[in-house]
Design a protein around this motif. Sequence first.
Motif, PDB file in Angstrom:
ATOM      1  N   PRO A 212     110.711  -3.232 -18.100  1.00  0.00           N
ATOM      2  CA  PRO A 212     111.877  -4.232 -17.786  1.00  0.00           C
ATOM      3  C   PRO A 212     112.671  -3.725 -16.678  1.00  0.00           C
ATOM      4  CG  PRO A 212     111.687  -3.596 -20.185  1.00  0.00           C
ATOM      5  CD  PRO A 212     110.699  -2.671 -19.541  1.00  0.00           C
ATOM      6  N   GLY A 213     112.676  -4.554 -15.742  1.00  0.00           N
ATOM      7  CA  GLY A 213     113.548  -4.326 -14.450  1.00  0.00           C
ATOM      8  C   GLY A 213     112.582  -3.697 -13.425  1.00  0.00           C
ATOM      9  N   SER A 214     111.334  -3.417 -13.515  1.00  0.00           N
ATOM     10  CA  SER A 214     110.487  -2.644 -12.424  1.00  0.00           C
ATOM     11  C   SER A 214     110.008  -3.704 -11.599  1.00  0.00           C
ATOM     12  CB  SER A 214     109.417  -2.021 -12.989  1.00  0.00           C
ATOM     13  OG  SER A 214     108.617  -2.637 -13.734  1.00  0.00           O
ATOM     14  N   PRO A 215     109.969  -3.357 -10.248  1.00  0.00           N
ATOM     15  CA  PRO A 215     109.574  -4.312  -9.197  1.00  0.00           C
ATOM     16  C   PRO A 215     107.890  -4.535  -9.425  1.00  0.00           C
ATOM     17  CG  PRO A 215     110.766  -2.394  -8.237  1.00  0.00           C
ATOM     18  CD  PRO A 215     110.646  -2.041  -9.486  1.00  0.00           C
ATOM     19  N   ALA A 216     107.819  -6.014  -9.166  1.00  0.00           N
ATOM     20  CA  ALA A 216     106.429  -6.439  -9.474  1.00  0.00           C
ATOM     21  C   ALA A 216     105.751  -6.299  -8.055  1.00  0.00           C
ATOM     22  CB  ALA A 216     106.299  -7.989  -9.933  1.00  0.00           C
ATOM     23  N   VAL A 217     104.754  -5.362  -7.924  1.00  0.00           N
ATOM     24  CA  VAL A 217     103.982  -5.360  -6.728  1.00  0.00           C
ATOM     25  C   VAL A 217     103.146  -6.361  -6.296  1.00  0.00           C
ATOM     26  CG1 VAL A 217     102.444  -3.852  -5.119  1.00  0.00           C
ATOM     27  CG2 VAL A 217     104.415  -2.756  -6.871  1.00  0.00           C
ATOM     28  N   THR A 218     103.122  -7.082  -5.197  1.00  0.00           N
ATOM     29  CA  THR A 218     102.342  -8.271  -5.082  1.00  0.00           C
ATOM     30  C   THR A 218     101.519  -8.003  -3.680  1.00  0.00           C
ATOM     31  OG1 THR A 218     103.897  -9.015  -3.290  1.00  0.00           O
ATOM     32  CG2 THR A 218     104.074  -9.898  -5.863  1.00  0.00           C
ATOM     33  N   GLU A 219     101.330  -6.919  -3.025  1.00  0.00           N
ATOM     34  CA  GLU A 219     100.612  -6.517  -1.968  1.00  0.00           C
ATOM     35  C   GLU A 219     100.680  -4.852  -1.909  1.00  0.00           C
ATOM     36  OE1 GLU A 219      97.830  -7.073   1.043  1.00  0.00           O
ATOM     37  OE2 GLU A 219      98.475  -8.439  -0.581  1.00  0.00           O
ATOM     38  N   PRO A 220      99.288  -4.247  -1.957  1.00  0.00           N
ATOM     39  CA  PRO A 220      98.377  -4.745  -2.466  1.00  0.00           C
ATOM     40  C   PRO A 220      98.188  -5.519  -3.648  1.00  0.00           C
ATOM     41  CG  PRO A 220      98.079  -2.451  -1.806  1.00  0.00           C
ATOM     42  CD  PRO A 220      99.512  -2.816  -1.902  1.00  0.00           C
ATOM     43  N   ARG A 221      97.384  -6.416  -3.642  1.00  0.00           N
ATOM     44  CA  ARG A 221      97.411  -7.717  -4.635  1.00  0.00           C
ATOM     45  C   ARG A 221      96.932  -7.333  -6.196  1.00  0.00           C
ATOM     46  NH1 ARG A 221      93.293  -9.724  -1.456  1.00  0.00           N
ATOM     47  NH2 ARG A 221      91.305  -9.845  -2.681  1.00  0.00           N
ATOM     48  N   ALA A 222      96.315  -6.488  -6.411  1.00  0.00           N
ATOM     49  CA  ALA A 222      95.627  -5.943  -7.752  1.00  0.00           C
ATOM     50  C   ALA A 222      95.316  -4.403  -7.390  1.00  0.00           C
ATOM     51  CB  ALA A 222      94.451  -6.611  -7.860  1.00  0.00           C
ATOM     52  N   ASP A 223      95.295  -3.821  -8.471  1.00  0.00           N
ATOM     53  CA  ASP A 223      94.729  -2.288  -8.777  1.00  0.00           C
ATOM     54  C   ASP A 223      93.479  -2.293  -8.079  1.00  0.00           C
ATOM     55  OD1 ASP A 223      97.035  -1.248  -9.927  1.00  0.00           O
ATOM     56  OD2 ASP A 223      96.484  -1.360 -11.790  1.00  0.00           O
ATOM     57  N   GLY A 224      93.134  -1.303  -7.359  1.00  0.00           N
ATOM     58  CA  GLY A 224      92.062  -1.058  -6.849  1.00  0.00           C
ATOM     59  C   GLY A 224      91.715  -1.804  -5.450  1.00  0.00           C
ATOM     60  N   HIS A 225      92.647  -2.692  -4.938  1.00  0.00           N
ATOM     61  CA  HIS A 225      92.410  -3.324  -3.808  1.00  0.00           C
ATOM     62  C   HIS A 225      92.128  -2.324  -2.682  1.00  0.00           C
ATOM     63  CE1 HIS A 225      94.418  -6.387  -0.778  1.00  0.00           C
ATOM     64  NE2 HIS A 225      93.191  -6.372  -0.869  1.00  0.00           N
ATOM     65  N   LEU A 226      91.195  -2.824  -1.538  1.00  0.00           N
ATOM     66  CA  LEU A 226      90.916  -2.159  -0.531  1.00  0.00           C
ATOM     67  C   LEU A 226      91.488  -2.678   0.336  1.00  0.00           C
ATOM     68  CD1 LEU A 226      86.946  -2.439  -1.152  1.00  0.00           C
ATOM     69  CD2 LEU A 226      88.397  -0.331  -1.018  1.00  0.00           C
ATOM     70  N   VAL A 227      92.055  -1.575   1.254  1.00  0.00           N
ATOM     71  CA  VAL A 227      93.090  -1.933   2.447  1.00  0.00           C
ATOM     72  C   VAL A 227      92.684  -1.084   3.507  1.00  0.00           C
ATOM     73  CG1 VAL A 227      95.052  -2.777   0.873  1.00  0.00           C
ATOM     74  CG2 VAL A 227      94.941  -0.327   1.774  1.00  0.00           C
ATOM     75  N   SER A 228      93.236  -1.386   4.684  1.00  0.00           N
ATOM     76  CA  SER A 228      92.758  -0.611   5.746  1.00  0.00           C
ATOM     77  C   SER A 228      93.965   0.830   5.798  1.00  0.00           C
ATOM     78  CB  SER A 228      93.187  -1.223   7.231  1.00  0.00           C
ATOM     79  OG  SER A 228      93.358  -0.391   8.216  1.00  0.00           O
ATOM     80  N   GLY A 229      93.462   1.820   5.981  1.00  0.00           N
ATOM     81  CA  GLY A 229      94.213   3.163   6.137  1.00  0.00           C
ATOM     82  C   GLY A 229      95.211   3.036   7.176  1.00  0.00           C
ATOM     83  N   ALA A 230      95.093   1.943   8.111  1.00  0.00           N
ATOM     84  CA  ALA A 230      95.982   2.232   9.318  1.00  0.00           C
ATOM     85  C   ALA A 230      97.123   1.193   9.104  1.00  0.00           C
ATOM     86  CB  ALA A 230      95.281   1.830  10.548  1.00  0.00           C
ATOM     87  N   ASP A 231      96.874   0.134   8.073  1.00  0.00           N
ATOM     88  CA  ASP A 231      97.722  -1.145   8.165  1.00  0.00           C
ATOM     89  C   ASP A 231      97.951  -1.475   6.454  1.00  0.00           C
ATOM     90  OD1 ASP A 231      99.423  -3.154   8.866  1.00  0.00           O
ATOM     91  OD2 ASP A 231      97.859  -4.053   9.835  1.00  0.00           O
ATOM     92  N   VAL A 232      98.817  -0.550   5.790  1.00  0.00           N
ATOM     93  CA  VAL A 232      98.958  -0.990   4.326  1.00  0.00           C
ATOM     94  C   VAL A 232     100.148  -1.767   4.252  1.00  0.00           C
ATOM     95  CG1 VAL A 232      99.551   0.084   2.132  1.00  0.00           C
ATOM     96  CG2 VAL A 232      97.989   1.307   3.869  1.00  0.00           C
ATOM     97  N   HIS A 233      99.723  -2.990   3.967  1.00  0.00           N
ATOM     98  CA  HIS A 233     101.029  -4.140   3.763  1.00  0.00           C
ATOM     99  C   HIS A 233     101.553  -3.909   2.447  1.00  0.00           C
ATOM    100  CE1 HIS A 233     100.807  -6.720   7.251  1.00  0.00           C
ATOM    101  NE2 HIS A 233      99.757  -6.122   7.474  1.00  0.00           N
ATOM    102  N   MET A 234     102.800  -3.666   2.235  1.00  0.00           N
ATOM    103  CA  MET A 234     103.484  -3.296   0.968  1.00  0.00           C
ATOM    104  C   MET A 234     104.448  -4.574   0.743  1.00  0.00           C
ATOM    105  SD  MET A 234     103.906   0.718   1.649  1.00  0.00           S
ATOM    106  CE  MET A 234     103.969   0.661   3.389  1.00  0.00           C
ATOM    107  N   GLU A 235     104.205  -5.149  -0.405  1.00  0.00           N
ATOM    108  CA  GLU A 235     105.045  -6.257  -0.603  1.00  0.00           C
ATOM    109  C   GLU A 235     105.326  -6.310  -2.157  1.00  0.00           C
ATOM    110  OE1 GLU A 235     104.251 -10.251   0.792  1.00  0.00           O
ATOM    111  OE2 GLU A 235     103.375  -9.240   2.737  1.00  0.00           O
ATOM    112  N   SER A 236     106.608  -6.827  -2.434  1.00  0.00           N
ATOM    113  CA  SER A 236     107.110  -6.789  -3.968  1.00  0.00           C
ATOM    114  C   SER A 236     107.744  -8.206  -4.025  1.00  0.00           C
ATOM    115  CB  SER A 236     107.944  -5.749  -4.096  1.00  0.00           C
ATOM    116  OG  SER A 236     108.882  -5.629  -3.459  1.00  0.00           O
ATOM    117  N   ALA A 237     107.714  -8.712  -5.303  1.00  0.00           N
ATOM    118  CA  ALA A 237     108.694  -9.867  -5.813  1.00  0.00           C
ATOM    119  C   ALA A 237     110.173  -9.530  -5.426  1.00  0.00           C
ATOM    120  CB  ALA A 237     108.316 -10.070  -7.231  1.00  0.00           C
TER     121      ALA A 237
END
Length: 556
Positions: free
Chosen positions: A50-75
Amino acid sequence: MKNRRFLITATLVAVVLAGIGYLSFRQAYSSGAAPQPPARPVRTLGPALPGSPAVTEPRADGHLVSGADVHMESAPMPTVKGGKKVKHVCTEWEIWSVEPAERVWHSPCVGGPQLVHAHLGDGVFENSFAARRDLTADREYDLHVRYRDDTKDKVKRWSPWGYRAFRTLPQRAPLAGAGTWHVRQDGYRVEEVAGGFQLPVHLAMAPGHTGDPATPMFYVTELYGQIKVVKGDLSTAVYAKNLLNFDPRGTFPGTGEKGVTGIVVDPANGDVLASVLYERGGVHYPKVVRFSSSDGGLTASKQTTLLDMPAEAQSAAHQISQLTIGPDGKLYVHMGDAMLAHTAKDLNSFRGKILRVNLDGSAPADNPFYDAEDGITARDYVYASGFRNPFGGAWRADGSYYQVENGTAIDRLSRVDKGVDYGWDGTRDSMLKPKLYIWSPSTAPTAIAFVDPDTHHGSGFPKSKHGHMFVAESGPTFATGPQDNGKRIVEFTFDGGKVGKPKTLLEYNGTGKATVVGLAAGPDGLYFTALYPDADTAAPDTPAAKIYRVRYTGAE
């Protein structure tokens, strides 16, 4: 039967003990203490505390992203805690490698747009990654994020940690013998046009250019405060300089992505219009500037502010961008949401919109929300709303307008119609609203150009390409070498208002950072800007970037 009961009991005990250990690890972080890291970061996260941020980007566990440009987003953080209103003060972001288990990147307490949207440039690499500026390719990582509020109780002001497991994409090797830019369609070749540019963003052709080697052929915005002119003989000169009243330098991706972006030439008089950020009181605001020349367009002799938006703070990346002049003689201005999603649908804000403006800076009376009775405000300029980061746009010969927009893990191509809200509200699904095409995963489209037989005789392209849309996909920010998700120009066909799947025209095949950003149809091909130098060791603002063109040379 006894053995079965024993196994069930033992299993339950193990689960409880594991849960206690897991909660202890999270609670230690939540209290602000410095726990000893586990053998590896927690991977099976289970239900969020309860109360922990909901990570929205990367959008799911195991999501593949560029190592040069990791977009981190949360609710967004809830504004009520324990029945009392609280304020989101800052956010702490961490990235941990899995094997070995260590924290490799950290941003301790950032505010502003980084409350819910951060890039690698907003933090610091550390431990065995201290000398790096990206994450190692093809490797597992965990993102940790927690919020701090303004509660006076020091123990309670940090939320529990939110988590997301992700993996970086493998690094592609260049294709042997294919050249720095690999042409993927027969009958075309890539040529270098000009060099020595510092972060060249958009480019705009001079209308009516006759091929005179001494007159302007096109103009290029350089992000950090200049506009350059390229003449018919392909020689380059500075048209306008010192356009920023602040030091724009910063990290990529992140704080360095701001300055001078969009550009268009007024066909009536050859004036150059550009979109710029300026600083006042330590805050950046957008404006459109008109430049006039007394030497035939070779150098700017006068500049005037056409449209100023002094109450519309913007930051890196999601800022004012593309400019175009429509067949109606009006100026169309693309405005990012400043990483504040709520601005996109708010008609009282310029941000997250495409604006329609008279060429003297006034609001057209036939705009969809124009109402002079309450004074001229942002809504009087709004042509369409609900955009996140509409970085590129262009007009088709039939008078229709199109834009490409950078989203969260997905990107959008859409036709822009008067008075329509395009839905961006901070959620991924809102990018699926009015659209012609969705890129999934994201490729960061940045510009559009149409091959039109009535403009530059179709740029020398064959009739089979006339009316087609070409889109620049810039890909991950400041990434090295070829990329699966971008660094290319793709082609779209049209059929009854629908577009086909994109077909690659060319893609980057070098070992450096160069990528496609600006794109325009010229008299003898498609011209594009390569934002960064073609070298892995060069800083992003090294003045060694180039302009290229794609020419048609024979049968397809």
